[in-house]
Design a protein around this motif. Structure first.
Motif, PDB file in Angstrom:
ATOM      1  N   ALA A  75      50.813 -57.809  58.543  1.00  0.00           N
ATOM      2  CA  ALA A  75      49.581 -58.596  58.556  1.00  0.00           C
ATOM      3  C   ALA A  75      48.402 -57.670  58.841  1.00  0.00           C
ATOM      4  CB  ALA A  75      49.658 -59.686  59.621  1.00  0.00           C
ATOM      5  N   PRO A  76      47.225 -57.995  58.295  1.00  0.00           N
ATOM      6  CA  PRO A  76      46.033 -57.207  58.620  1.00  0.00           C
ATOM      7  C   PRO A  76      45.595 -57.505  60.046  1.00  0.00           C
ATOM      8  CG  PRO A  76      45.453 -59.042  57.195  1.00  0.00           C
ATOM      9  CD  PRO A  76      46.940 -59.061  57.319  1.00  0.00           C
ATOM     10  N   VAL A  77      45.468 -56.475  60.865  1.00  0.00           N
ATOM     11  CA  VAL A  77      45.109 -56.642  62.264  1.00  0.00           C
ATOM     12  C   VAL A  77      44.113 -55.542  62.658  1.00  0.00           C
ATOM     13  CG1 VAL A  77      47.418 -57.543  62.777  1.00  0.00           C
ATOM     14  CG2 VAL A  77      46.929 -55.111  63.163  1.00  0.00           C
ATOM     15  N   VAL A  78      43.676 -55.570  63.896  1.00  0.00           N
ATOM     16  CA  VAL A  78      42.991 -54.414  64.492  1.00  0.00           C
ATOM     17  C   VAL A  78      43.871 -53.968  65.650  1.00  0.00           C
ATOM     18  CG1 VAL A  78      40.974 -53.539  65.705  1.00  0.00           C
ATOM     19  CG2 VAL A  78      40.688 -55.185  63.838  1.00  0.00           C
ATOM     20  N   ALA A  79      44.412 -52.751  65.545  1.00  0.00           N
ATOM     21  CA  ALA A  79      45.261 -52.203  66.603  1.00  0.00           C
ATOM     22  C   ALA A  79      44.437 -51.242  67.446  1.00  0.00           C
ATOM     23  CB  ALA A  79      46.454 -51.480  66.002  1.00  0.00           C
ATOM     24  N   SER A  80      44.672 -51.232  68.761  1.00  0.00           N
ATOM     25  CA  SER A  80      43.902 -50.356  69.638  1.00  0.00           C
ATOM     26  C   SER A  80      44.793 -49.713  70.691  1.00  0.00           C
ATOM     27  CB  SER A  80      42.775 -51.140  70.310  1.00  0.00           C
ATOM     28  OG  SER A  80      43.293 -52.215  71.050  1.00  0.00           O
ATOM     29  N   ALA A  81      44.402 -48.509  71.081  1.00  0.00           N
ATOM     30  CA  ALA A  81      45.047 -47.784  72.178  1.00  0.00           C
ATOM     31  C   ALA A  81      43.971 -46.938  72.830  1.00  0.00           C
ATOM     32  CB  ALA A  81      46.184 -46.905  71.662  1.00  0.00           C
ATOM     33  N   ALA A 117      42.819 -69.688  76.417  1.00  0.00           N
ATOM     34  CA  ALA A 117      43.755 -68.621  76.782  1.00  0.00           C
ATOM     35  C   ALA A 117      44.491 -68.125  75.530  1.00  0.00           C
ATOM     36  CB  ALA A 117      44.749 -69.125  77.820  1.00  0.00           C
ATOM     37  N   ALA A 118      44.841 -69.061  74.638  1.00  0.00           N
ATOM     38  CA  ALA A 118      45.526 -68.683  73.391  1.00  0.00           C
ATOM     39  C   ALA A 118      44.604 -67.842  72.513  1.00  0.00           C
ATOM     40  CB  ALA A 118      45.987 -69.929  72.645  1.00  0.00           C
ATOM     41  N   GLN A 119      43.341 -68.261  72.417  1.00  0.00           N
ATOM     42  CA  GLN A 119      42.346 -67.500  71.645  1.00  0.00           C
ATOM     43  C   GLN A 119      42.264 -66.058  72.132  1.00  0.00           C
ATOM     44  OE1 GLN A 119      38.930 -70.921  70.814  1.00  0.00           O
ATOM     45  NE2 GLN A 119      38.607 -69.415  72.379  1.00  0.00           N
ATOM     46  N   GLU A 120      42.139 -65.925  73.462  1.00  0.00           N
ATOM     47  CA  GLU A 120      41.978 -64.598  74.050  1.00  0.00           C
ATOM     48  C   GLU A 120      43.207 -63.730  73.811  1.00  0.00           C
ATOM     49  OE1 GLU A 120      40.947 -65.087  78.145  1.00  0.00           O
ATOM     50  OE2 GLU A 120      39.141 -66.262  77.684  1.00  0.00           O
ATOM     51  N   ARG A 121      44.369 -64.347  73.932  1.00  0.00           N
ATOM     52  CA  ARG A 121      45.596 -63.549  73.752  1.00  0.00           C
ATOM     53  C   ARG A 121      45.760 -63.122  72.295  1.00  0.00           C
ATOM     54  NH1 ARG A 121      51.846 -64.563  75.556  1.00  0.00           N
ATOM     55  NH2 ARG A 121      52.412 -62.361  75.408  1.00  0.00           N
ATOM     56  N   LEU A 122      45.405 -63.983  71.377  1.00  0.00           N
ATOM     57  CA  LEU A 122      45.512 -63.635  69.958  1.00  0.00           C
ATOM     58  C   LEU A 122      44.524 -62.533  69.576  1.00  0.00           C
ATOM     59  CD1 LEU A 122      45.934 -67.237  68.533  1.00  0.00           C
ATOM     60  CD2 LEU A 122      47.620 -65.389  68.325  1.00  0.00           C
ATOM     61  N   LYS A 123      43.403 -62.436  70.309  1.00  0.00           N
ATOM     62  CA  LYS A 123      42.419 -61.380  70.049  1.00  0.00           C
ATOM     63  C   LYS A 123      42.862 -60.052  70.658  1.00  0.00           C
ATOM     64  CE  LYS A 123      38.865 -61.561  68.247  1.00  0.00           C
ATOM     65  NZ  LYS A 123      38.591 -61.275  66.803  1.00  0.00           N
ATOM     66  N   ARG A 124      43.642 -60.119  71.731  1.00  0.00           N
ATOM     67  CA  ARG A 124      44.189 -58.887  72.300  1.00  0.00           C
ATOM     68  C   ARG A 124      45.586 -59.152  72.836  1.00  0.00           C
ATOM     69  NH1 ARG A 124      43.492 -53.717  73.529  1.00  0.00           N
ATOM     70  NH2 ARG A 124      44.534 -52.951  75.401  1.00  0.00           N
ATOM     71  N   TRP A 125      46.520 -59.162  71.916  1.00  0.00           N
ATOM     72  CA  TRP A 125      47.926 -59.330  72.269  1.00  0.00           C
ATOM     73  C   TRP A 125      48.446 -57.945  72.653  1.00  0.00           C
ATOM     74  CZ3 TRP A 125      50.519 -64.132  71.175  1.00  0.00           C
ATOM     75  CH2 TRP A 125      51.875 -64.136  71.564  1.00  0.00           C
ATOM     76  N   THR A 126      48.952 -57.804  73.847  1.00  0.00           N
ATOM     77  CA  THR A 126      49.362 -56.467  74.291  1.00  0.00           C
ATOM     78  C   THR A 126      50.865 -56.254  74.174  1.00  0.00           C
ATOM     79  OG1 THR A 126      49.449 -57.233  76.588  1.00  0.00           O
ATOM     80  CG2 THR A 126      47.398 -56.190  75.844  1.00  0.00           C
ATOM     81  N   VAL A 175      49.402 -51.157  73.941  1.00  0.00           N
ATOM     82  CA  VAL A 175      48.779 -51.210  72.621  1.00  0.00           C
ATOM     83  C   VAL A 175      48.258 -52.627  72.440  1.00  0.00           C
ATOM     84  CG1 VAL A 175      49.262 -51.262  70.139  1.00  0.00           C
ATOM     85  CG2 VAL A 175      50.138 -49.391  71.542  1.00  0.00           C
ATOM     86  N   GLY A 176      47.014 -52.750  72.036  1.00  0.00           N
ATOM     87  CA  GLY A 176      46.439 -54.078  71.825  1.00  0.00           C
ATOM     88  C   GLY A 176      46.390 -54.417  70.343  1.00  0.00           C
ATOM     89  N   ILE A 177      46.703 -55.657  70.020  1.00  0.00           N
ATOM     90  CA  ILE A 177      46.635 -56.118  68.626  1.00  0.00           C
ATOM     91  C   ILE A 177      45.745 -57.349  68.543  1.00  0.00           C
ATOM     92  CG2 ILE A 177      47.911 -57.008  66.631  1.00  0.00           C
ATOM     93  CD1 ILE A 177      48.800 -54.239  67.153  1.00  0.00           C
ATOM     94  N   ASP A 178      44.725 -57.265  67.699  1.00  0.00           N
ATOM     95  CA  ASP A 178      43.904 -58.438  67.379  1.00  0.00           C
ATOM     96  C   ASP A 178      44.497 -59.035  66.110  1.00  0.00           C
ATOM     97  OD1 ASP A 178      42.056 -60.318  66.644  1.00  0.00           O
ATOM     98  OD2 ASP A 178      40.313 -58.973  66.748  1.00  0.00           O
ATOM     99  N   PHE A 179      45.226 -60.145  66.287  1.00  0.00           N
ATOM    100  CA  PHE A 179      45.906 -60.761  65.143  1.00  0.00           C
ATOM    101  C   PHE A 179      44.945 -61.527  64.234  1.00  0.00           C
ATOM    102  CE2 PHE A 179      49.842 -60.311  67.718  1.00  0.00           C
ATOM    103  CZ  PHE A 179      50.619 -59.677  66.760  1.00  0.00           C
ATOM    104  N   GLU A 228      59.926 -57.925  74.234  1.00  0.00           N
ATOM    105  CA  GLU A 228      59.265 -57.783  72.940  1.00  0.00           C
ATOM    106  C   GLU A 228      60.260 -57.615  71.793  1.00  0.00           C
ATOM    107  OE1 GLU A 228      56.776 -54.575  74.125  1.00  0.00           O
ATOM    108  OE2 GLU A 228      55.143 -55.895  74.740  1.00  0.00           O
ATOM    109  N   LEU A 229      61.553 -57.503  72.137  1.00  0.00           N
ATOM    110  CA  LEU A 229      62.577 -57.415  71.084  1.00  0.00           C
ATOM    111  C   LEU A 229      62.582 -58.668  70.212  1.00  0.00           C
ATOM    112  CD1 LEU A 229      65.633 -55.823  72.950  1.00  0.00           C
ATOM    113  CD2 LEU A 229      64.086 -54.749  71.318  1.00  0.00           C
ATOM    114  N   LEU A 230      62.013 -59.750  70.748  1.00  0.00           N
ATOM    115  CA  LEU A 230      61.928 -60.998  69.970  1.00  0.00           C
ATOM    116  C   LEU A 230      61.260 -60.751  68.618  1.00  0.00           C
ATOM    117  CD1 LEU A 230      62.181 -64.122  69.850  1.00  0.00           C
ATOM    118  CD2 LEU A 230      59.955 -64.254  70.970  1.00  0.00           C
ATOM    119  N   PHE A 231      60.317 -59.819  68.584  1.00  0.00           N
ATOM    120  CA  PHE A 231      59.587 -59.569  67.347  1.00  0.00           C
ATOM    121  C   PHE A 231      60.452 -58.887  66.277  1.00  0.00           C
ATOM    122  CE2 PHE A 231      56.115 -60.496  70.190  1.00  0.00           C
ATOM    123  CZ  PHE A 231      55.192 -61.134  69.380  1.00  0.00           C
ATOM    124  N   ARG A 232      61.638 -58.398  66.681  1.00  0.00           N
ATOM    125  CA  ARG A 232      62.545 -57.830  65.677  1.00  0.00           C
ATOM    126  C   ARG A 232      62.988 -58.890  64.666  1.00  0.00           C
ATOM    127  NH1 ARG A 232      66.817 -53.882  68.847  1.00  0.00           N
ATOM    128  NH2 ARG A 232      65.304 -52.336  69.565  1.00  0.00           N
TER     129      ARG A 232
END
Length: 396
Positions: free
Chosen positions: A217-223, A318-327, A257-261, A206-210
């Motif tokens: 961005a506006p998202v929905v974050a969940s834990a 699969a892309a749709q689902e991952r973008l709705k809950r990117w972990t 942590v889940g992110i809905d992008f 996940e260091l790629l995101f650095r």
């Protein structure tokens, strides 16, 4: 040399000053001991210097605690509207931002000055509030129904002692775990404190995101069962921004942590786009809703680099689902140094929810962040400080 008071309050923060003002206006002689060089230091830096002094919608559901019912009594008896009335009586201009957050138009200094003036008003009714700064407390004892506090070599005594020294968040402001040490000294249980409203760190793949540090961005974050729809910010260490700070209070080490992008998207939206614009790419479609650098990195991670028309429905679903809950699986947090508040603290099982007094030690009170009651981001922790301060102040 010994001074005698009706009550001694340790800490001249939001809760301590509110408690002192209320007790003083009820005719009590109160001493507030503050180890910093001036009162209200955390108030002064809050809200970018404009103090997010309450949230108009604050209620018990906005707080974390070992006992979710504990905060109900104090919050019901001193509401955001009550504090707003106090603000307006001092002609302090304010404005509402998103999600019910109330800020000063001017400066946080106005809140500190108002609280100090409220303390001074006690003299009109025969009370008195003295605030001593640079006061280093080195010992506290309890004997024959009185508390004796040693500060700067001087002993002061009172039948009531209020712990209002907060938690260990933001140590550069002088924050420590003193409240917990004192509570344990008197036999009160402490819920293990941890950083809250704090950025999360990322490691490994996940260091790629650095690479997109500074992008939000506006998202929905969940834990766990908690989720918050606000902005997320990518940093050079991991994740921050309002939605991340909110869920950090609920996140536990090792959890995802889940992110809905794309919180506005629903159904098979990507398949619909495939039919409407088959020559579009996933990258270009994501750029319509997200910052370019974020869209690019998500498209890269999803591995769909062809035109949508050439991608299989299965891959797009699969892309749709991952973008709705990117972990993400955070490696940790940035700790108390960057935490706005603390989860945990003096156990609510030890205190009266009506008065904040310790059940086992008459005359000992705990208020504000020192207690195991932690609010969401957005003015909720200040409202708890005001409400718990008033509850104790009226009981002294």
């Amino acid at each position: 040399m010994s001074d005698s008071f009706d009550a001694i309050i340790l800490g001249a923060g939001a809760a301590g000053l509110m408690c002192a003002a209320r007790a003083g206006q009820l005719g009590k002689r109160v001493l507030v001991l503050e180890k910093a060089e001036k009162p209200g230091k955390k108030i002064l830096i809050s809200g970018g210097g404009r103090c997010n002094f309450t949230n108009i919608g604050a209620g018990p559901a906005n707080y974390l605690s070992g006992n979710p019912h504990f905060a109900k009594s104090a919050l019901a008896r001193y509401t955001p509207r009550d504090f707003l009335a106090l603000i307006e009586s001092y002609d302090i201009a304010w404005h509402e931002k998103t999600l019910g957050q109330l800020f000063c138009d001017g400066s946080s200094k106005q809140i500190v000055e108002m609280l100090l003036e409220e303390c001074a008003q006690s003299r009109k009714v025969g009370g008195d509030v003295e605030v001593r700064c640079n006061a280093e407390v080195t010992a506290v004892e309890h004997e024959d129904g009185r508390f004796a506090v040693m500060a700067n070599g001087q002993i002061v005594t009172a039948p009531a002692l209020v712990i209002a020294t907060g938690g260990p968040s933001i140590p550069k402001m002088g924050a420590t775990g003193f409240a917990y040490d004192l509570a344990r000294q008197f036999g009160l249980k402490v819920v293990e404190p941890r950083p809250a409203l704090v950025p999360l760190t990322l490691g490994g793949e996940e260091l790629l995101f650095r690479e997109i540090s500074g992008v939000s961005a506006p998202v929905v974050a969940s834990a766990g069962k908690a989720s918050f729809p606000e902005a997320a910010l990518f940093t050079h260490r991991g994740l921050s921004g309002p939605s991340i700070l909110q869920i950090s209070s609920y996140w536990k080490p090792g959890e995802e942590v889940g992110i809905d992008f794309l919180p506005q998207s629903s159904g098979d939206w990507l398949l619909d786009r495939k039919r409407e614009t088959p020559r579009a790419t996933l990258r270009s479609v994501l750029r319509e809703a997200l910052p370019d650098r974020l869209a690019d990195i998500l498209a890269e991670k999803l591995g769909i680099d062809t035109e949508l028309g050439n991608a299989s429905d299965k891959a797009l679903r699969a892309a749709q689902e991952r973008l709705k809950r990117w972990t993400f699986r955070p490696s940790g947090t940035e700790g108390f140094a960057k935490a706005e508040v603390t989860v945990g603290g003096i156990s609510t099982a030890e205190l009266s929810s009506k008065t904040m007094e310790a059940k086992k030690v008459p005359g000992l009170f705990a208020i504000g962040e020192a207690v195991d009651v932690t609010g969401w981001l957005g003015g909720y922790n200040f409202q708890w400080a005001w409400a718990s301060g008033v509850a104790a102040g009226e009981a002294l």
